[in-house]
Motif scaffolding. Structure first.
Motif, PDB file in Angstrom:
ATOM      1  N   MET A  34       1.077  -1.132  -0.217  1.00  0.00           N
ATOM      2  CA  MET A  34      -0.244   0.177  -0.064  1.00  0.00           C
ATOM      3  C   MET A  34       0.953   0.961  -0.036  1.00  0.00           C
ATOM      4  O   MET A  34       2.097   1.128   0.502  1.00  0.00           O
ATOM      5  CB  MET A  34      -1.012   0.574   1.840  1.00  0.00           C
ATOM      6  N   THR A  35       0.386   2.530  -0.555  1.00  0.00           N
ATOM      7  CA  THR A  35       1.020   3.256  -0.444  1.00  0.00           C
ATOM      8  C   THR A  35       1.356   4.362   0.330  1.00  0.00           C
ATOM      9  O   THR A  35       0.175   4.416   1.371  1.00  0.00           O
ATOM     10  CB  THR A  35       0.505   4.441  -1.911  1.00  0.00           C
ATOM     11  N   ALA A  36       2.162   4.862   0.640  1.00  0.00           N
ATOM     12  CA  ALA A  36       2.669   5.549   2.531  1.00  0.00           C
ATOM     13  C   ALA A  36       2.185   6.801   1.660  1.00  0.00           C
ATOM     14  O   ALA A  36       2.715   7.353   0.608  1.00  0.00           O
ATOM     15  CB  ALA A  36       4.146   5.311   2.441  1.00  0.00           C
ATOM     16  N   TYR A  37       1.731   7.279   2.987  1.00  0.00           N
ATOM     17  CA  TYR A  37       1.062   9.257   3.033  1.00  0.00           C
ATOM     18  C   TYR A  37       1.974   9.969   3.192  1.00  0.00           C
ATOM     19  O   TYR A  37       2.291   9.717   4.466  1.00  0.00           O
ATOM     20  CB  TYR A  37      -0.322   9.089   3.668  1.00  0.00           C
ATOM     21  N   LEU A  90       7.802   7.669  -8.056  1.00  0.00           N
ATOM     22  CA  LEU A  90       7.516   7.122  -6.492  1.00  0.00           C
ATOM     23  C   LEU A  90       5.968   6.570  -6.343  1.00  0.00           C
ATOM     24  O   LEU A  90       6.510   6.660  -5.328  1.00  0.00           O
ATOM     25  CB  LEU A  90       7.848   7.868  -5.756  1.00  0.00           C
ATOM     26  N   LYS A  91       4.957   6.995  -7.282  1.00  0.00           N
ATOM     27  CA  LYS A  91       3.279   7.069  -6.898  1.00  0.00           C
ATOM     28  C   LYS A  91       2.936   5.745  -6.125  1.00  0.00           C
ATOM     29  O   LYS A  91       2.150   5.422  -5.806  1.00  0.00           O
ATOM     30  CB  LYS A  91       2.708   7.567  -8.336  1.00  0.00           C
ATOM     31  N   GLU A  92       3.632   4.391  -6.381  1.00  0.00           N
ATOM     32  CA  GLU A  92       3.012   3.344  -6.353  1.00  0.00           C
ATOM     33  C   GLU A  92       3.578   3.195  -4.802  1.00  0.00           C
ATOM     34  O   GLU A  92       3.159   2.156  -4.320  1.00  0.00           O
ATOM     35  CB  GLU A  92       3.460   2.403  -7.531  1.00  0.00           C
ATOM     36  N   LEU A  93       4.779   3.654  -4.480  1.00  0.00           N
ATOM     37  CA  LEU A  93       5.160   3.403  -2.678  1.00  0.00           C
ATOM     38  C   LEU A  93       4.769   5.366  -2.160  1.00  0.00           C
ATOM     39  O   LEU A  93       4.868   4.098  -1.180  1.00  0.00           O
ATOM     40  CB  LEU A  93       7.340   4.018  -3.211  1.00  0.00           C
ATOM     41  N   VAL A  94       5.053   6.100  -2.824  1.00  0.00           N
ATOM     42  CA  VAL A  94       4.425   6.803  -1.458  1.00  0.00           C
ATOM     43  C   VAL A  94       3.480   8.163  -2.756  1.00  0.00           C
ATOM     44  O   VAL A  94       4.025   8.154  -3.436  1.00  0.00           O
ATOM     45  CB  VAL A  94       6.371   7.702  -1.111  1.00  0.00           C
ATOM     46  N   LEU A 118      12.548   3.281   0.044  1.00  0.00           N
ATOM     47  CA  LEU A 118      11.941   4.322  -0.762  1.00  0.00           C
ATOM     48  C   LEU A 118      13.327   4.964  -1.458  1.00  0.00           C
ATOM     49  O   LEU A 118      12.863   6.094  -3.044  1.00  0.00           O
ATOM     50  CB  LEU A 118      11.612   5.197   0.200  1.00  0.00           C
ATOM     51  N   VAL A 119      14.502   5.265  -0.230  1.00  0.00           N
ATOM     52  CA  VAL A 119      15.952   6.066  -0.934  1.00  0.00           C
ATOM     53  C   VAL A 119      16.361   4.962  -2.555  1.00  0.00           C
ATOM     54  O   VAL A 119      17.077   6.179  -2.931  1.00  0.00           O
ATOM     55  CB  VAL A 119      16.450   6.705   0.102  1.00  0.00           C
ATOM     56  N   ASP A 120      16.513   4.284  -2.027  1.00  0.00           N
ATOM     57  CA  ASP A 120      17.319   3.348  -3.385  1.00  0.00           C
ATOM     58  C   ASP A 120      16.343   3.850  -4.876  1.00  0.00           C
ATOM     59  O   ASP A 120      16.975   4.025  -5.567  1.00  0.00           O
ATOM     60  CB  ASP A 120      17.091   1.724  -2.866  1.00  0.00           C
ATOM     61  N   GLU A 121      15.065   3.744  -4.257  1.00  0.00           N
ATOM     62  CA  GLU A 121      14.692   4.180  -5.767  1.00  0.00           C
ATOM     63  C   GLU A 121      14.907   5.366  -6.457  1.00  0.00           C
ATOM     64  O   GLU A 121      14.862   5.614  -7.368  1.00  0.00           O
ATOM     65  CB  GLU A 121      12.632   3.340  -5.237  1.00  0.00           C
ATOM     66  N   ILE A 122      15.042   6.539  -5.348  1.00  0.00           N
ATOM     67  CA  ILE A 122      15.121   8.144  -5.651  1.00  0.00           C
ATOM     68  C   ILE A 122      16.499   7.841  -6.517  1.00  0.00           C
ATOM     69  O   ILE A 122      16.917   8.298  -7.901  1.00  0.00           O
ATOM     70  CB  ILE A 122      15.096   9.033  -4.530  1.00  0.00           C
TER      71      ILE A 122
END
Length: 383
Positions: A1-4, A314-318, A368-372
């Motif tokens: 689930m996407t984090a808010y 990032l929309k699927e993650l956050v 998250l940071v790895d994706e960035i």
């Protein structure tokens, strides 16, 4: 689930608050203005209790609190409502800052079109409006100073309590947009600030409710003129049937926040520390003075990365934003970052991460940071 990670835009209504709201919508649904039966009496009572509780948290009396639809309406009542008095007294000078929310800047633009002299302070890269900068601009005809409590894009805390002490013995009024600071930094707002705008949906209350505190100076009150007419509600400053369920929800949210403030603060600080540490593997710039920020808002720019493209990635993650929800649809450089004097390559690519601890518990910060980091490396490769 996407984090808010967009809690500066709005927060989830706390389930305990929702329960209160639903009760006053479906079980106790009386009109607080009805005086001929118990339904109205009970509604009036819960509104008065909410008024006392909320005003008390601001160090004021219940008669000084006016319920509104939120901080935007409160800002308009404060700024536009004071204008007739300023015109009658020949005091048309207003001091504010270039990093205010549009709910302040646009009413000020309107006043400028009416002949007011609006003086906007540019705070520099720190994003912090100094008391000295305000004091240097004070004139005999200065009607009002309007400075926000916490910047909604950078999280930088402004010295509103110190400003209040400086202005209290002058004829200049102080207005503070406290949409982002209400409940988070409660002591600041107990300072002798003349007008304070608050909003419910930033603290776990429903959208559509807020308040304007209009604090007395001794026996004198701020000489506001109403913007609307049609009833005697809310000291004749804000007519209309009171939204009893929303008001009860706002009071409940503030009560819960006060009880759980220390836990909320510590958890927000801890999440920020983990996030900042993980971001060390990227080429990142943190925007605003990081020594004077609330713990739950972080504004940053990644070298060589388009912020809008990164959001899509990032929309699927956050869930994140580029800044204020009121202006983010425009895809223009942030007026806040521009107001801080930052170049367009930074102002146009600022990313705001904002969180309530209970909504990021399951987020893997390193993922998250790895994706960035991967996205930044690809952007650099194709540059």
């Amino acid at each position: 689930m996407t984090a808010y990670l967009d809690s500066a835009a709005t927060t989830r209504v706390d389930p305990r608050v929702a329960e209160v709201v639903l009760h006053w919508m479906t079980t106790e649904f009386g009109n607080a203005g009805s005086r001929t039966h118990d339904w109205g009496t009970r509604a009036k009572r819960v509104v008065q209790q909410a008024r006392e509780q909320l005003a008390g948290r601001l160090g004021a009396g219940p008669s000084e609190l006016v319920f509104t639809s939120g901080a935007t309406e409160s800002n308009n009542i404060a700024l536009l409502g004071l204008a007739p008095y300023g015109e009658s007294q020949g005091r048309r000078h207003i001091i504010s800052s270039a990093i205010e929310h549009k709910a302040v800047l646009e009413p000020l633009e309107h006043l400028a079109s009416r002949g007011f002299d609006v003086d906007l302070i540019s705070p520099g890269p720190s994003g912090w409006v100094s008391v000295e900068a305000v004091r240097e601009r004070l004139r005999d005809d200065t009607l009002l100073v309007s400075v926000m409590h916490v910047n909604n894009e950078t999280g930088v805390i402004q010295p509103v309590a110190e400003l209040a002490e400086q202005l209290r013995d002058t004829p200049t009024y102080l207005h503070v947009d406290a949409a982002q600071g209400f409940c988070k930094l409660p002591e600041d707002l107990k300072a002798p600030i003349d007008m304070i705008s608050i909003s419910g949906h930033k603290v776990g209350a429903p959208k559509g409710v807020g308040a304007l505190l209009v604090r007395r100076r001794g026996r004198d009150t701020v000489p506001l003129t109403p913007l609307m007419y049609g009833g005697g509600q809310e000291r004749k400053l804000r007519p209309g049937t009171l939204p009893v369920p929303l008001i009860a929800g706002l009071a409940k949210a503030a009560e819960l926040f006060e009880k759980e403030h220390e836990q909320w603060w510590n958890q927000a600080v801890a999440f920020r520390a983990r996030l900042v540490e993980a971001l060390g593997k990227t080429k990142v710039r943190f925007n605003g003075d990081q020594e004077h920020v609330v713990p739950h808002i972080l504004n940053l720019s990644f070298e060589g990365v388009d912020a809008e493209a990164l959001i899509v990635q990032l929309k699927e993650l956050v869930a994140v934003s580029t800044g204020s929800a009121c202006t983010s649809a425009s895809y223009t450089p942030s007026h806040v970052l521009r107001g801080m004097g930052l170049p367009d390559e930074i102002a146009g690519n600022g990313l705001r991460l904002s969180w309530f601890p209970d909504q990021v518990q399951d987020l893997d910060v390193n993922e998250l940071v790895d994706e960035i980091s991967e996205f930044q490396a690809e952007a650099s490769y194709f540059a």
